[in-house]
Design an enzyme around this catalytic site. Sequence first.
Site, short mmCIF file in Angstrom:
data_model
loop_
_atom_site.label_atom_id
_atom_site.label_comp_id
_atom_site.label_asym_id
_atom_site.label_seq_id
_atom_site.Cartn_x
_atom_site.Cartn_y
_atom_site.Cartn_z
N CYS A 1 -5.63 2.37 -5.28
CA CYS A 1 -5.23 2.92 -4.01
C CYS A 1 -6.21 4.03 -3.63
O CYS A 1 -6.20 5.09 -4.25
CB CYS A 1 -3.81 3.48 -4.15
SG CYS A 1 -3.16 4.05 -2.58
N CYS B 1 0.82 -1.22 0.00
CA CYS B 1 0.00 0.00 0.00
C CYS B 1 0.85 1.27 0.00
O CYS B 1 0.96 1.98 1.00
CB CYS B 1 -0.96 0.03 1.17
SG CYS B 1 -2.22 1.29 0.91
#
Length: 387
Positions: free
Chosen positions: A315, A137
Amino acid sequence: MTLEIQICWKVKRHYYQAMFTMIGGGMKKLNQSYKEMEDVLPKDALWLKDTVTEIDPKKSQVTTQKGDTVAYDYMVVATGIELDFEKIPGLLEGLKDHRSGVCSNYSPLYVTKTYGCIQRLDSGNAIFTYPNSPVKCAGAPQKIAYITADYMQRNGRKNVKVLYNTALPVIFKAPKYATSLWKVAEKKKVKVNLNVDLIEVRPDKKEAVFKSLSKPDETFVQEYQMLHVCPPHRPTPVIARNKELSDSTGFLAIDKGTLQHVKYPNIFGIGDCTTLPTSKTGAAVAGQLGVLRKNLSAAMAGKTLTSTYDGYTSCPLVTGYGSCIMAEFDYDSNPLETFPFDQGVERRTMFLMKKDVMPQLYFNLMLRGLWEGPGIFRKIMHLGLSK
Ligand code: UQ1
């Protein structure tokens, strides 16, 4: 033919790690982010509560910590990526001390500390770091910087300076969203420093030491009241030390289209443990799931592999309490947006998607094999006009 599925994994809790940013920002509680492993694993699969310590791809068998040998016909490797807090001297000491102002959303052990740090912060520097290694991430280190800046603005704390210190030469990999994020940083008065790498934490003096990556001999020290660290990551040792399976980076060497191992056709890989050159996210795993399902089935039936992964990743870049840029892109960093509007701008709808819809999607659909990413919706919403 009967099919037996064995899952070898010792950990008892399954975390939806994508929620950790929201926990750090005080928008969710830790106990909302996980379920017990026995409740999420498929009931008809055999769960070996053990850890794989060695893989012998030539014999198609693995050895476990308990000393068992388990043979396989086909194997899916999903060992993830490890956090390397130890690599930065002083970091663990700072994280373990409750009043130090050092925190990290990256581990369930420390994520609950972050919101207290934000609430207590009333002056000085709040520093957010991104390490010099692949990470999971890649947006998370800066999301929490924007959330903190938003908290300071909402509470009139003008004496706090927010800094985002990243080892990368860019604010974000995909140019479209990088352009948006520079604007967010400017609006939120977040000072972005590129090419700087955290190398030491001095919790006693509240000092962080950085190395300049553009001028390698140069280091500098910054004082902080709050320090949020994304630790360096490393590939899992069971893959990294296995030279048959990994490449020089230590990740599982698989074909970026088919997800099949480059040397061993009965091995497939998914997620953070692999060499797939895309951003490591849960959404990327969702995108890989359908390809894996189809290609593994084809391989088991002796057919050619026809499904190809395009590098899809997403994201949800949370930029404050109520706003989010929903980045979605492919291997070439080209946008692959699901919705028929520009996802490069901050939106409340995307924030609610991230906060309330995604956890449901993950626990109720994806873990049951019923969500293979939004590709199909993207096609419907764009009515076949674009990608
Ligand atoms: C996604 O598929 C997913 O998996 C459940 C997430 O959780 C990790 C996400 O955060 C995102 C953004 C997606 C992509 C889905 C849409 C609708 C954009």
